[in-house]
Design a protein around this motif. Structure first.
Motif, PDB file in Angstrom:
ATOM      1  N   HIS A 134       0.809  -1.219   0.000  1.00 34.22           N
ATOM      2  CA  HIS A 134       0.000   0.000   0.000  1.00 34.22           C
ATOM      3  C   HIS A 134       0.844   1.272   0.000  1.00 34.22           C
ATOM      4  O   HIS A 134       0.306   2.367  -0.169  1.00 34.22           O
ATOM      5  N   HIS A 135       2.150   1.158   0.228  1.00 30.03           N
ATOM      6  CA  HIS A 135       3.016   2.331   0.209  1.00 30.03           C
ATOM      7  C   HIS A 135       4.444   1.901  -0.134  1.00 30.03           C
ATOM      8  O   HIS A 135       4.811   0.733  -0.004  1.00 30.03           O
ATOM      9  N   ALA A 136       5.240   2.870  -0.590  1.00 32.52           N
ATOM     10  CA  ALA A 136       6.648   2.620  -0.900  1.00 32.52           C
ATOM     11  C   ALA A 136       7.494   2.791   0.360  1.00 32.52           C
ATOM     12  O   ALA A 136       7.059   3.412   1.329  1.00 32.52           O
ATOM     13  N   PRO A 137       8.714   2.250   0.361  1.00 33.95           N
ATOM     14  CA  PRO A 137       9.601   2.473   1.509  1.00 33.95           C
ATOM     15  C   PRO A 137       9.927   3.952   1.646  1.00 33.95           C
ATOM     16  O   PRO A 137       9.924   4.695   0.664  1.00 33.95           O
ATOM     17  N   PRO A 138      10.227   4.405   2.855  1.00 34.09           N
ATOM     18  CA  PRO A 138      10.647   5.801   3.036  1.00 34.09           C
ATOM     19  C   PRO A 138      12.024   6.014   2.431  1.00 34.09           C
ATOM     20  O   PRO A 138      12.800   5.061   2.285  1.00 34.09           O
ATOM     21  N   PRO A 139      12.358   7.242   2.064  1.00 32.94           N
ATOM     22  CA  PRO A 139      13.713   7.509   1.549  1.00 32.94           C
ATOM     23  C   PRO A 139      14.758   7.282   2.632  1.00 32.94           C
ATOM     24  O   PRO A 139      14.567   7.662   3.783  1.00 32.94           O
ATOM     25  N   GLY A 142      21.575   8.344   1.454  1.00 31.35           N
ATOM     26  CA  GLY A 142      22.750   7.658   0.952  1.00 31.35           C
ATOM     27  C   GLY A 142      22.468   6.436   0.104  1.00 31.35           C
ATOM     28  O   GLY A 142      23.396   5.860  -0.475  1.00 31.35           O
ATOM     29  N   TRP A 143      21.217   6.017   0.029  1.00 34.60           N
ATOM     30  CA  TRP A 143      20.868   4.850  -0.766  1.00 34.60           C
ATOM     31  C   TRP A 143      20.111   5.279  -2.018  1.00 34.60           C
ATOM     32  O   TRP A 143      19.292   6.211  -1.963  1.00 34.60           O
ATOM     33  N   PRO A 144      20.338   4.608  -3.147  1.00 31.99           N
ATOM     34  CA  PRO A 144      19.659   4.996  -4.390  1.00 31.99           C
ATOM     35  C   PRO A 144      18.169   4.673  -4.333  1.00 31.99           C
ATOM     36  O   PRO A 144      17.747   3.713  -3.690  1.00 31.99           O
ATOM     37  N   GLU A 145      17.383   5.499  -5.013  1.00 28.59           N
ATOM     38  CA  GLU A 145      15.951   5.239  -5.135  1.00 28.59           C
ATOM     39  C   GLU A 145      15.713   4.261  -6.271  1.00 28.59           C
ATOM     40  O   GLU A 145      16.225   4.456  -7.377  1.00 28.59           O
ATOM     41  N   PRO A 146      14.944   3.183  -6.039  1.00 25.27           N
ATOM     42  CA  PRO A 146      14.665   2.228  -7.115  1.00 25.27           C
ATOM     43  C   PRO A 146      13.955   2.899  -8.291  1.00 25.27           C
ATOM     44  O   PRO A 146      13.126   3.781  -8.100  1.00 25.27           O
ATOM     45  N   GLU A 156      11.312  -4.978  -2.117  1.00 26.68           N
ATOM     46  CA  GLU A 156      12.313  -6.020  -2.352  1.00 26.68           C
ATOM     47  C   GLU A 156      13.704  -5.407  -2.502  1.00 26.68           C
ATOM     48  O   GLU A 156      14.691  -5.909  -1.950  1.00 26.68           O
ATOM     49  N   VAL A 157      13.784  -4.317  -3.254  1.00 28.79           N
ATOM     50  CA  VAL A 157      15.065  -3.628  -3.409  1.00 28.79           C
ATOM     51  C   VAL A 157      15.537  -3.063  -2.081  1.00 28.79           C
ATOM     52  O   VAL A 157      16.730  -3.111  -1.749  1.00 28.79           O
TER      53      VAL A 157
END
Length: 401
Positions: A134-139, A142-146, A156-157
């Protein structure tokens, strides 16, 4: 009964656990806490008779820069924090019956609880931090956005990125404790039954197969401190002002100034909270007052609107006070999520990230200061609970007992 609480972060991370500690003490528990070694946290915990086990570097000094550290530096510091947790938590948890943690940064905690044979509870302060289609992971800094809009794929990423950051360090420590390795660090930390310390009116958990979330309500305490005399005099001298503050975060240099200018342009007085960024308005006039740390519970019912960064605590306190909000999310952790909730509930306006245009800022303030928005905010505020920490404390005592 003894309980160890643990978190690493700013005041918004520490204060909910302070509330849980006080409620556990009222039920007869002895409480300890692992937290950053900042002086203000040491004073806060001493004031409620909770022993502090300091972990990691002071947070305030880490937040003093105008930009985030490099990805390489963040990678090193995150693993150094895991090492520090494995150094401190085993002694801190000695003699305890349960370990309650908040935040993904608590990578070592479940392994320490497992080795000690005690109950482990992971807590999130916002639904967006827990995996759900129902929602995407929070930013995560330092990690790239899928490069996909599919939420399942993004989660999963996210798990792969958490593994890349922590798996080697965590499993090395687990091996030294005689524990088997884990193949999914994030889900290992979250556990099979995480708790959600968020108000169901503001941020209800969307039911998701495979994750048994216990939503307790937000954790907080009454803050009945009187307002400083100068602030009270300012409030009494005219119409309710608009509050502008960004808590422990450091906004872009022009955001506070542009917000103040827009408030004035729409005919309102303004309060500016210094916060950790030490904001100040050099041209301070009779219609603008810069303030230090005060009780938001005492202040917010007396303002026309609250302009803030989207922190869970500020969003909750403004909503409970029944006042409209303008959220300028700084694209950190759960800030964008709380901005989206304010917009979805129609109790204010949310700007699209920290980059402002004159038109978007003007529209946001007009929306938030409209009579209909205030009426909706007031109605929603009446339904927000204040017993989340008490609910959580009783659940924990029952589970241990």
């Amino acid at each position: 009964m003894r309980v160890l609480l643990s978190t690493y972060g700013t005041r918004g991370d520490v204060e909910p656990l302070v509330a849980l500690a006080v409620r556990l003490q009222a039920l007869g528990a002895e409480v300890r806490m692992c937290a950053p070694p900042d002086e203000e946290f040491a004073r806060r915990l001493a004031g409620v008779d909770v022993r502090l086990f300091p972990v990691g570097p002071p947070v305030r000094s880490m937040m003093s820069g105008t930009s985030l550290p490099s990805a390489a530096k963040l990678f090193r510091s995150r693993n150094e924090l895991v090492d520090a947790q494995f150094d401190v938590l085993p002694a801190a948890v000695e003699g305890c019956d349960a370990l309650v943690v908040a935040g993904l940064a608590q990578i070592a905690a479940r392994s320490v609880a497992e080795a000690a044979g005690i109950r482990y509870v992971y807590t999130s302060y916002a639904a967006v931090n827990l995996p759900s289609p129902h929602h995407a992971p929070p930013p995560r800094p330092g990690w790239p956005e899928p490069e996909t809009d599919d939420n399942r794929t993004r989660w999963e990423v996210d798990a792969q990125l958490v593994n890349a950051q922590y798996a080697e360090t965590l499993n090395g420590h687990r091996a030294s404790l005689g524990l088997p390795p884990v193949d999914n660090v994030r889900d290992h930390v979250y556990s099979e039954q995480p708790w959600l310390a968020a108000d169901p009116v503001l941020g209800r958990w969307p039911r998701t197969p495979g994750l048994d979330v216990v939503q307790t309500g937000a954790w907080g305490l009454p803050d009945e401190r009187p307002l400083p005399a100068g602030l009270s005099a300012f409030l009494d001298a005219g119409a309710p002002p608009v509050y502008v503050g960004f808590g422990s975060l450091r906004p872009a240099p022009d955001i506070a100034r542009r917000a103040v200018d827009e408030v004035r342009a729409q005919g309102h007085r303004v309060l500016v909270s210094r916060g950790w960024a030490d904001l100040d308005m050099a041209d301070e006039q009779d219609d603008c007052l810069t303030i230090g740390e005060v009780s938001h519970q005492s202040l917010f019912p007396r303002v026309a609107a609250v302009v803030h960064h989207g922190g869970a605590g500020t969003t909750l306190t403004a909503a409970r006070a029944g006042v409209p909000q303008v959220v300028v999310p700084l694209q950190v952790a759960d800030n964008p999520y709380w901005a989206s909730r304010v917009a979805a509930l129609d109790i204010g306006a949310a700007l699209d990230g920290p980059t402002l245009t004159d038109d978007s800022l003007t529209l946001a303030f007009k929306t938030a200061l409209a009579p209909g928005t205030r009426a909706r905010a007031k109605a929603l505020g009446a339904g927000i609970r204040s017993d989340g920490a008490e609910v959580a404390a009783r659940l924990l005592v029952e589970a241990i007992g």
